[in-house]
Write an enzyme that holds these catalytic residues in place. Structure first.
Site, PDB file in Angstrom:
ATOM      1  N   GLU A 122       0.826  -1.220   0.000  1.00 24.39           N
ATOM      2  CA  GLU A 122       0.000   0.000   0.000  1.00 24.39           C
ATOM      3  C   GLU A 122       0.856   1.264   0.000  1.00 24.39           C
ATOM      4  O   GLU A 122       0.535   2.263  -0.654  1.00 24.39           O
ATOM      5  CB  GLU A 122      -0.919  -0.011   1.230  1.00 24.39           C
ATOM      6  CG  GLU A 122      -1.888   1.151   1.345  1.00 24.39           C
ATOM      7  CD  GLU A 122      -2.857   1.236   0.175  1.00 24.39           C
ATOM      8  OE1 GLU A 122      -3.763   0.421   0.095  1.00 24.39           O
ATOM      9  OE2 GLU A 122      -2.681   2.142  -0.676  1.00 24.39           O
ATOM     10  N   LYS A 198       4.610   4.425  -9.809  1.00 27.86           N
ATOM     11  CA  LYS A 198       3.317   4.327  -9.109  1.00 27.86           C
ATOM     12  C   LYS A 198       2.207   4.020 -10.108  1.00 27.86           C
ATOM     13  O   LYS A 198       1.324   3.190  -9.850  1.00 27.86           O
ATOM     14  CB  LYS A 198       3.051   5.640  -8.364  1.00 27.86           C
ATOM     15  CG  LYS A 198       4.098   5.916  -7.285  1.00 27.86           C
ATOM     16  CD  LYS A 198       4.056   7.349  -6.785  1.00 27.86           C
ATOM     17  CE  LYS A 198       5.144   7.622  -5.755  1.00 27.86           C
ATOM     18  NZ  LYS A 198       5.303   9.039  -5.426  1.00 27.86           N
TER      19      LYS A 198
HETATM   20  N1  HSE Z   1       9.527  11.937  -3.850  1.00 19.76           N
HETATM   21  C1  HSE Z   1       8.199  11.417  -3.747  1.00 19.76           C
HETATM   22  C2  HSE Z   1       7.240  12.580  -3.956  1.00 19.76           C
HETATM   23  C3  HSE Z   1       8.000  10.766  -2.411  1.00 19.76           C
HETATM   24  O1  HSE Z   1       7.684  13.737  -4.083  1.00 19.76           O
HETATM   25  O2  HSE Z   1       6.040  12.368  -4.030  1.00 19.76           O
HETATM   26  C4  HSE Z   1       7.090   9.595  -2.402  1.00 19.76           C
HETATM   27  O3  HSE Z   1       7.265   8.693  -3.431  1.00 19.76           O
END
Ligand code: HSE
Length: 420
Positions: A122, A198
């Site tokens: 998650e 993601k």
């Molecule tokens: N570097 C990522 C961001 C952190 O700025 O969203 C989480 O993946």
């Protein structure tokens, strides 16, 4: 009692240890068992972690420890955590990982290795937002029509500051780094790679698409200027870096890029470091998930939710389906994406220039929707800003190459996609 071992006791790992201690009562009530962290593994033993668990610098002290029931992988990287997660699963241990890069490259192998052993993730996508749970469980009745989201807090923080305060790119990148939002290498954030990992994870759950970052369209926010921001404002758009997964016929578009979206859309109102994901299901309609996409406690909140699920025995298949999902759906080639475009050109300010440009666009079947000319400091040059009607990515790329060859066009042509 359930015993946890943590690979990587950094910001998130420390938060996991502290929350499991400080919220122990409520977590035990929800899980039905006491959960304790037995040990952790770090690279540098000399750095104080501020937690009182046993610490080692050998990952096998966790992965091969017969007393440990659940391995939490928070190390980052790809191949080293892959080998360790694989070994933990082969040792029969459940695994929770927050590692999006690991999953972007190895999620299907890991699913096969895990079999019936829980492997939960998650925290890998949009930090504290329970978007994986929503797609794996809450929306399982639906064909997913699209997923669209702000999946990188650093980009959203930077764009918000550029749009609302006219801030300069380099200064706010430094600010995002100082605030701890950005990855160790911030090109990972601003170049769109973090968001692409993601997006690939979400697309696997929604569509069963097995793609790697190299297979999809990924563009960053590096080339956005105040001219683009001003144009967007004038024409009713907000600029966001979006991850987009969209079913089109029997194909799925997967792309990450800076996008102009209508200023009155819900996602346009998501500012600062926050993340938000909208999912359209064929039965539920549009749903939206909003929250912190990064930060120790927010990410640890998602890690612990997975631990609680495992302890309760709520495991399902890793990617949320037990047999072929949406069979026949294929990743759509980048060139076949169809959308609207914004173009910015630096041109000679003289007669016939506009005609040359519009006729070049016309040769590739591209129709102009709106146009604006802005003066530059050099009175012999001007900036031309266009939006187009929908056309194919391949047509736009060819038209841009042809435009760049015109004598009256100076330097690079900037392009941004528009989603309505
Ligand atoms: N570097 C990522 C961001 C952190 O700025 O969203 C989480 O993946």
């Amino acid at each position: 009692m359930v015993k946890i071992g943590i690979l990587g006791v950094g910001t998130v790992g420390t938060s996991v240890v502290k929350i499991l201690e400080e919220n122990a009562d409520i977590i035990e009530a929800r899980a039905g068992k006491k959960i304790v962290v037995k040990s952790g593994v770090v690279k540098n033993l000399n750095k104080d972690r501020g937690v009182s668990i046993k610490i080692s610098d050998n990952p096998l002290d966790v992965v091969d420890d017969p007393e440990i029931d659940i391995v939490v992988e928070l190390m980052g990287g790809v191949e080293e955590p892959y080998a360790l997660v694989k070994k933990a699963l082969e040792n029969g241990k459940a695994v929770v990982t927050a590692n999006k890069a690991l999953l972007a490259y190895h999620r299907y192998e890991l699913q096969a290795i895990a079999g019936d052993i829980p492997l939960m993730y998650e925290a890998s996508t949009a930090g504290g937002i329970p978007i994986i749970g929503a797609l794996r469980n809450g929306l399982s009745a639906n064909h997913i029509e699209s997923i669209q989201g702000i999946m990188n807090g650093t980009c959203n923080y930077m764009l918000t500051k550029m749009i609302n305060e006219g801030a300069q790119y380099d200064e706010i990148l430094q600010e995002a780094q100082d605030l701890g939002y950005a990855e160790a290498d911030p090109t990972f954030d601003v170049g769109g790679f973090d968001a692409s990992h993601k997006l690939l994870i979400l697309a696997s759950i929604a569509y069963g698409i097995d793609a790697k970052p190299e297979d999809i369209l990924i563009e960053g926010i590096e080339n956005i200027t105040q001219t683009d921001v001003d144009f967007a404002k004038e024409f009713g758009y907000e600029i966001k870096s979006l991850g987009i997964a969209k079913k089109v016929g029997d194909g799925v578009e997967l792309r990450v890029h800076a996008t102009m979206i209508p200023v009155d859309s819900m996602i346009a109102k998501v500012d600062g470091v926050m993340n938000a994901v909208t999912v359209i299901g064929d039965r539920v309609g549009e749903t939206m998930y909003y929250g912190p996409g990064a930060g120790g406690d927010a990410t640890a909140s998602a890690v612990i939710a997975d631990i609680v699920d495992i302890v309760r025995g709520n495991q399902g298949p890793m990617l949320g389906y037990k047999k072929g999902l949406e069979s026949g759906l294929k990743l759509l080639p980048k060139e076949d994406i169809v959308t609207q475009y914004y173009l910015r050109l630096d041109v000679a300010d003289e007669s016939g220039v506009l005609a040359a440009i519009t006729s070049t666009l016309g040769e590739y079947g591209i129709s102009i929707e709106a146009m604006l000319q802005k003066p530059t400091e050099d009175e012999k040059r001007a900036k031309l800003l266009f939006t187009t009607h929908r056309c194919k990515e391949s047509e736009m790329q060819e038209a841009m190459s042809a435009l760049a060859k015109l004598d009256v066009v100076n330097g690079d042509i900037a392009m941004m996609r528009i989603e309505k």
